[in-house]
Motif scaffolding. Structure first.
Motif, PDB file in Angstrom:
ATOM      1  N   LEU A 130       0.783  -1.197   0.109  1.00  0.00           N
ATOM      2  CA  LEU A 130      -0.093  -0.034   0.186  1.00  0.00           C
ATOM      3  C   LEU A 130       0.868   1.214   0.116  1.00  0.00           C
ATOM      4  O   LEU A 130       0.462   2.319  -0.628  1.00  0.00           O
ATOM      5  CB  LEU A 130      -0.894  -0.003   1.196  1.00  0.00           C
ATOM      6  N   VAL A 131       1.949   1.204   0.545  1.00  0.00           N
ATOM      7  CA  VAL A 131       2.649   2.392   0.935  1.00  0.00           C
ATOM      8  C   VAL A 131       3.558   2.572  -0.705  1.00  0.00           C
ATOM      9  O   VAL A 131       3.686   3.805  -1.059  1.00  0.00           O
ATOM     10  CB  VAL A 131       3.761   2.330   1.878  1.00  0.00           C
ATOM     11  N   PRO A 158      -1.506  -2.410  -3.476  1.00  0.00           N
ATOM     12  CA  PRO A 158      -0.759  -3.660  -3.935  1.00  0.00           C
ATOM     13  C   PRO A 158      -0.848  -3.792  -5.346  1.00  0.00           C
ATOM     14  O   PRO A 158      -1.975  -3.905  -5.918  1.00  0.00           O
ATOM     15  CB  PRO A 158      -1.258  -4.718  -2.826  1.00  0.00           C
ATOM     16  N   ASP A 159       0.158  -4.511  -6.230  1.00  0.00           N
ATOM     17  CA  ASP A 159       0.106  -4.751  -7.367  1.00  0.00           C
ATOM     18  C   ASP A 159      -0.363  -6.310  -7.799  1.00  0.00           C
ATOM     19  O   ASP A 159      -0.622  -6.723  -8.749  1.00  0.00           O
ATOM     20  CB  ASP A 159       1.498  -4.534  -8.252  1.00  0.00           C
ATOM     21  N   GLY A 160      -0.242  -6.988  -6.654  1.00  0.00           N
ATOM     22  CA  GLY A 160      -0.482  -8.322  -6.979  1.00  0.00           C
ATOM     23  C   GLY A 160      -0.696  -9.207  -5.588  1.00  0.00           C
ATOM     24  O   GLY A 160      -0.263  -8.441  -4.535  1.00  0.00           O
ATOM     25  N   PRO A 161      -0.688 -10.512  -5.596  1.00  0.00           N
ATOM     26  CA  PRO A 161      -0.495 -11.166  -4.195  1.00  0.00           C
ATOM     27  C   PRO A 161       0.777 -11.110  -3.488  1.00  0.00           C
ATOM     28  O   PRO A 161       1.887 -11.022  -4.255  1.00  0.00           O
ATOM     29  CB  PRO A 161      -0.660 -12.426  -4.446  1.00  0.00           C
ATOM     30  N   TRP A 162       0.951 -10.895  -2.448  1.00  0.00           N
ATOM     31  CA  TRP A 162       2.138 -10.802  -1.467  1.00  0.00           C
ATOM     32  C   TRP A 162       2.355 -12.156  -0.999  1.00  0.00           C
ATOM     33  O   TRP A 162       1.408 -12.667  -0.503  1.00  0.00           O
ATOM     34  CB  TRP A 162       1.935  -9.504  -0.668  1.00  0.00           C
ATOM     35  N   LEU A 195      -4.534   4.082   2.706  1.00  0.00           N
ATOM     36  CA  LEU A 195      -5.694   4.214   1.839  1.00  0.00           C
ATOM     37  C   LEU A 195      -6.382   5.746   1.843  1.00  0.00           C
ATOM     38  O   LEU A 195      -6.503   6.357   0.518  1.00  0.00           O
ATOM     39  CB  LEU A 195      -6.834   3.203   1.914  1.00  0.00           C
ATOM     40  N   GLY A 196      -6.682   6.192   2.963  1.00  0.00           N
ATOM     41  CA  GLY A 196      -7.070   7.755   2.970  1.00  0.00           C
ATOM     42  C   GLY A 196      -6.150   8.742   2.361  1.00  0.00           C
ATOM     43  O   GLY A 196      -6.841   9.521   2.021  1.00  0.00           O
TER      44      GLY A 196
END
Length: 408
Positions: free
Chosen positions: A226-227, A231-235, A354-355
């Motif tokens: 998130l930072v 996310p671009d995909g599964p972590w 996210l906010g």
């Protein structure tokens, strides 16, 4: 010679005074009236003192009561506690839970609560075959059930071994089976031994613990994504902390048993609530230090096989141990409140990032982003769980130093 006596008109009889003789009084007709007047001049004797029963009966008839038994009213008020107690220590703990202190005991003519409890235990009748509470047999007399205490660690080791020996499509089923087995083993271990708390756990506690464990498994990867803008995909998950915490269940049970046994032993040798509290706090700190040391050692061993972020894992393990210890000794709501605060802190960190993506709300994400950039994503759970654990430790130092926390 004249008659030495003469009648008077009032009917009195007088004696003539002879020469050389003294005047002697004689009975007169109104002597009874003079005697009655003389008696009336004196304070009348209470007629009650001449009645059967003496002064006590007189006071009973007049409504005046003598000094009552000061312990009798307390005995009737706490009769149920006294009847089911297996020793005076449980009565002392129960009285302390109801607000009876050593100063209160002094009003009942006792030097402390323990002395008052001994009199109540001696005066209240009970059955000779009264059963001993099952919780006391589990936590005090019996040793720690090794099988149930070691079960979570054994399942974790088998799961880690299965994950390392498999790859591709076989890894998710192995991980899912290991997660289910670990949950079953953990639930079994918490139902036995010194970590058991029958009927005391707040229902929401299970959900809170599940969230904290899920964050330890997946949260750092999610926060880092998130930072970074994802996310671009599964972590990838991080099973290392979960494995280390599972191995630490056995030391946690051992430390909890030692604390309960030593605190109950000190309860028997204390002669005042303040004396017991002063001795119970070092026992609590020793149990926490023992568990923390074992946890660190096991996490270090786990890091030889799996990557482990040490600080958040130690903070989470300390938080879970204190929450369980409070629950076992009768403070489940405080434990649930602490776990809830930790969950709220982790959720707030994710929500803040996210906010911060909303227009004009970038300031929301700056504290979390600064922490992640400086110390990494593991800093967030370490700070949150560590702060809550310290708060629970302060609360436990006060709550678990009370005699009422060690009735079973």
């Amino acid at each position: 010679m004249s008659d030495p006596t003469a009648a008077t008109p009032a009917g009195r009889t007088i004696t003539a005074r002879q020469p050389g003789s003294e005047r002697r009084p004689v009975a007169v007709a109104d002597a009874p009236r003079r005697l009655a007047g003389a008696r009336g001049a004196r304070s009348p004797e209470p007629a009650t003192e001449r009645t059967p029963g003496g002064a006590g009966a007189a006071r009973a008839r007049t409504g005046r009561r003598g000094p009552a038994d000061p312990v009798k009213a307390l005995m009737h008020r706490h009769r149920e506690l006294c009847e089911r107690a297996v020793d005076p220590l449980e009565i002392a703990a129960g009285l302390e839970a109801h607000g009876v202190t050593d100063r209160t005991a002094a009003r009942f003519r006792h030097r402390d609560v323990f002395s008052l409890a001994e009199e109540l235990y001696a005066r209240v009748p009970r059955g000779d075959g009264s059963p001993r509470p099952a919780g006391d047999e589990e936590t005090g007399a019996r040793p720690v059930p090794l099988v149930s205490a070691l079960a979570p660690g054994a399942v974790a080791v088998l799961t880690v071994a299965g994950l390392r020996l498999t790859d591709g499509g076989a890894r998710p089923p192995v991980g899912a089976a290991g997660a289910v087995g670990l949950a079953v083993a953990l639930a079994w271990s918490l139902r036995r031994g010194p970590l058991r708390a029958p009927g005391r756990t707040v229902p929401v506690t299970r959900l809170l613990v599940c969230w904290l464990l899920a964050y330890a498994l997946l949260g750092d990867g999610l926060l880092a994504g998130l930072v970074a803008g994802g996310p671009d995909g599964p972590w990838p998950p991080a099973p290392g902390p979960i494995a280390g915490l599972a191995l630490a269940v056995a030391p946690a049970a051992w430390a909890a048993r030692m604390f309960s046994a030593q605190a109950r032993g000190r309860l028997g040798g204390s002669r005042g609530l303040e004396e017991f509290a002063a001795g119970a706090r070092p026992l609590l700190l020793g149990a926490v230090a023992l568990h923390t040391g074992c946890l660190i050692a096991l996490l270090v061993l786990t890091s030889l096989v799996l990557p482990v972020a040490l600080a958040p894992a130690v903070a989470l393990g300390l938080l879970l141990f204190l929450a369980r210890l409070l629950t076992v000794h009768g403070f489940p709501h405080a434990a649930a409140a602490g776990l809830g605060l930790a969950c709220a802190g982790e959720v707030l960190a994710l929500a803040a990032v996210l906010g911060g993506r909303l227009p004009g709300c970038a300031f929301l994400a700056r504290p979390v982003e600064a922490a992640v950039d400086t110390w990494g994503p593991a800093a967030v759970p370490a700070l949150v769980c560590g702060a809550v654990a310290l708060g629970l430790l302060a609360h436990a130092a006060a709550a678990l130093s009370r005699a009422s926390a060690h009735t079973t």
